[in-house]
Design an enzyme around this catalytic site. Structure first.
Site, PDB file in Angstrom:
ATOM      1  N   GLU A  70      29.851  53.748  40.114  1.00  0.00           N
ATOM      2  CA  GLU A  70      29.576  52.641  39.003  1.00  0.00           C
ATOM      3  C   GLU A  70      29.080  51.364  39.844  1.00  0.00           C
ATOM      4  O   GLU A  70      29.880  50.974  40.911  1.00  0.00           O
ATOM      5  CB  GLU A  70      30.625  52.396  38.166  1.00  0.00           C
ATOM      6  CG  GLU A  70      30.596  51.422  37.072  1.00  0.00           C
ATOM      7  CD  GLU A  70      31.610  51.380  36.169  1.00  0.00           C
ATOM      8  OE1 GLU A  70      32.430  52.428  36.095  1.00  0.00           O
ATOM      9  OE2 GLU A  70      31.850  50.200  35.520  1.00  0.00           O
TER      10      GLU A  70
ATOM     11  N   LYS B  61      38.540  51.943  41.771  1.00  0.00           N
ATOM     12  CA  LYS B  61      38.037  50.595  42.097  1.00  0.00           C
ATOM     13  C   LYS B  61      37.812  50.643  43.806  1.00  0.00           C
ATOM     14  O   LYS B  61      38.760  50.898  44.410  1.00  0.00           O
ATOM     15  CB  LYS B  61      38.787  49.453  41.628  1.00  0.00           C
ATOM     16  CG  LYS B  61      39.084  49.315  40.141  1.00  0.00           C
ATOM     17  CD  LYS B  61      37.668  48.916  39.623  1.00  0.00           C
ATOM     18  CE  LYS B  61      37.714  48.212  38.267  1.00  0.00           C
ATOM     19  NZ  LYS B  61      36.699  47.873  37.684  1.00  0.00           N
TER      20      LYS B  61
ATOM     21  N   ASP C  60      26.984  48.518  35.014  1.00  0.00           N
ATOM     22  CA  ASP C  60      27.923  47.966  34.001  1.00  0.00           C
ATOM     23  C   ASP C  60      27.666  46.515  34.031  1.00  0.00           C
ATOM     24  O   ASP C  60      27.046  45.980  32.891  1.00  0.00           O
ATOM     25  CB  ASP C  60      29.161  48.191  34.725  1.00  0.00           C
ATOM     26  CG  ASP C  60      30.445  47.610  34.163  1.00  0.00           C
ATOM     27  OD1 ASP C  60      30.242  46.691  32.983  1.00  0.00           O
ATOM     28  OD2 ASP C  60      31.651  47.700  34.316  1.00  0.00           O
TER      29      ASP C  60
ATOM     30  N   LYS D 273      30.047  48.265  27.143  1.00  0.00           N
ATOM     31  CA  LYS D 273      31.321  47.538  26.621  1.00  0.00           C
ATOM     32  C   LYS D 273      31.057  46.677  25.381  1.00  0.00           C
ATOM     33  O   LYS D 273      30.105  45.944  25.496  1.00  0.00           O
ATOM     34  CB  LYS D 273      32.047  46.795  27.695  1.00  0.00           C
ATOM     35  CG  LYS D 273      32.692  47.517  29.030  1.00  0.00           C
ATOM     36  CD  LYS D 273      33.123  46.683  30.189  1.00  0.00           C
ATOM     37  CE  LYS D 273      33.435  47.314  31.216  1.00  0.00           C
ATOM     38  NZ  LYS D 273      33.779  46.606  32.469  1.00  0.00           N
TER      39      LYS D 273
ATOM     40  N   ASP E  21      33.970  52.832  41.226  1.00  0.00           N
ATOM     41  CA  ASP E  21      33.341  51.732  40.530  1.00  0.00           C
ATOM     42  C   ASP E  21      33.533  50.686  41.787  1.00  0.00           C
ATOM     43  O   ASP E  21      34.531  50.051  42.357  1.00  0.00           O
ATOM     44  CB  ASP E  21      34.238  51.109  39.456  1.00  0.00           C
ATOM     45  CG  ASP E  21      33.396  50.000  38.916  1.00  0.00           C
ATOM     46  OD1 ASP E  21      32.494  49.381  39.263  1.00  0.00           O
ATOM     47  OD2 ASP E  21      34.161  49.498  37.727  1.00  0.00           O
TER      48      ASP E  21
HETATM   49 MG   LIG Z   1      32.814  48.544  35.945  1.00  0.00          MG
END
Ligand SMILES: [Mg+2]
Length: 375
Positions: free
Chosen positions: A221, A171, A246, A270, A196
């Site tokens: 991402e 992240k 995403d 997801k 991400d």
């Molecule tokens: Mg993500």
């Protein structure tokens, strides 16, 4: 099949370590689990994966539970459907938040699998016309929250590699510099690694992405805005590292934007964010048939959501390791018996009938405190 009654129970988990992404820090994770009972007395389980606050997408636990109890369940009433896709069509027609729809729809798949004497994994495979043997395990990766320094990140990566994870996602926020990422990458040059950004950057930051383009990340991402497809396309045209989207992928209209505008090479799928399994299967087919790659993302699930993710990630569409970690990664104790463990970088996909996981004693006791609500 007809749904006759339901229960929703909230569980609250203390995270082992606070989890930082974008501008949010989470220390607790409330998750509501929904149980649906069908006309044969089978029980199916699903979970509301929204976060407590709308930091990720614009949906929350509370809002989803309200939509399930006030909108989806009353509208479902005594309607009967023969396939999970018919249920999905109904649930989508309620226009409830995506993560509310997904929670109910997961439980529907569990029920259909039980009624047909197959696993959820097998049911998903049959739904996409795949008659091959089921995969018993899938490769998985892990996401590392934001840290204060490169050395903290390096320490965390080493811990996860020692646990057996073979793909690392970092992240990243605006405090992460090119120098920091170079230092991290240099330490682990051969590890499958990606970043991400959770929409923390703008197109005017493109030099940052150009400067890390040579670091061999598998993908970047969600670098830019949550609703943007155009600037992502502009950035993608100027870097070789594939972009993955995403936060801005909810439905087929969004996937078509990625295809037509060349905004990305990957989609993080997801189940919860796209409103359930039927939608995830349809969007995966659409994306893969148009040259995109899909992989299974994570939402700090309990063992219930994790079991659905493992089934999804075992499908042939999914080649890149998903964000599906072992049960003990985030929580002291899960709510299922036989928690998921990582072995040689893989987690086993439940193979028994239905979802293939059972609530543990603590969770069963909490559910037993509630009465079934007739619909
Ligand atoms: Mg993500």
């Amino acid at each position: 099949m007809q749904i006759v009654s339901y229960k929703i129970q909230q569980f609250s988990f203390k995270l082992k370590h606070s989890y930082r992404f974008a501008d949010a820090i989470y220390r607790d994770r409330p998750i509501n689990i929904i149980a649906l009972k069908d006309d044969l007395g089978n029980v199916g389980l699903g979970e509301v994966e929204a976060f407590e606050f709308p930091n990720y997408i614009d949906e929350t636990q509370r809002q989803c539970v309200f939509s399930i109890t006030s909108r989806i369940m009353p509208l479902l009433g005594s309607k009967a459907y023969d396939t999970p896709f018919e249920f999905a069509r109904f649930i989508n027609s309620t226009n409830a938040p995506y993560m509310a729809r997904a929670a109910v729809e997961m439980a529907i798949w569990d029920l259909f699998a039980k009624r047909n004497g197959v696993s959820v994994q097998k049911l998903m495979m049959l739904a996409v016309g795949d008659n091959s043997a089921t995969k018993s395990a899938v490769n998985v990766g892990v996401a590392i929250g934001i840290k204060d320094s490169a050395s903290d990140v390096i320490k965390s990566i080493q811990t996860e590699l020692d646990q057996g994870y073979t793909r690392i996602k970092l992240k990243v926020n605006r405090n992460y510099t090119v120098k920091m990422l170079t230092e991290i990458r240099t330490k682990f040059p051969d590890i499958l690694m990606m970043i991400d950004c959770n929409s923390q950057f703008h197109l005017r930051d493109k030099s940052f992405f150009q400067n890390i383009d040579g670091l061999d990340f598998a993908m970047i991402e969600q670098p830019l805005g949550k609703k943007d497809f155009i600037d992502h396309a502009k950035l993608q045209a100027q870097i070789n590292t594939p972009i993955c989207l995403d936060e801005n992928i909810f439905n087929s209209e969004d996937v078509w934007k990625v295809i037509n505008r060349h905004s990305a090479g990957f989609i993080n799928m997801k189940l919860a964010r796209v409103g359930g399994i039927a939608n995830a299967l349809a969007l995966s087919a659409l994306a893969v048939n148009h040259g995109l790659q899909v992989w299974c993302g994570g939402m700090l699930e309990t063992g219930i959501g994790r079991a659905y993710n493992l089934a999804l990630a075992s499908l042939d569409y999914y080649r890149f390791p998903g964000d599906i970690s072992a049960s003990d990664r985030y929580y002291q104790q899960d709510i299922i018996k036989s928690e998921f463990e990582i072995k040689n970088g893989k987690i086993a996909v439940p193979q028994s009938i239905g979802l293939g996981v059972e609530l543990n004693d603590h969770a069963q006791k909490k559910f037993a405190e509630l009465d079934w609500i007739k619909i």
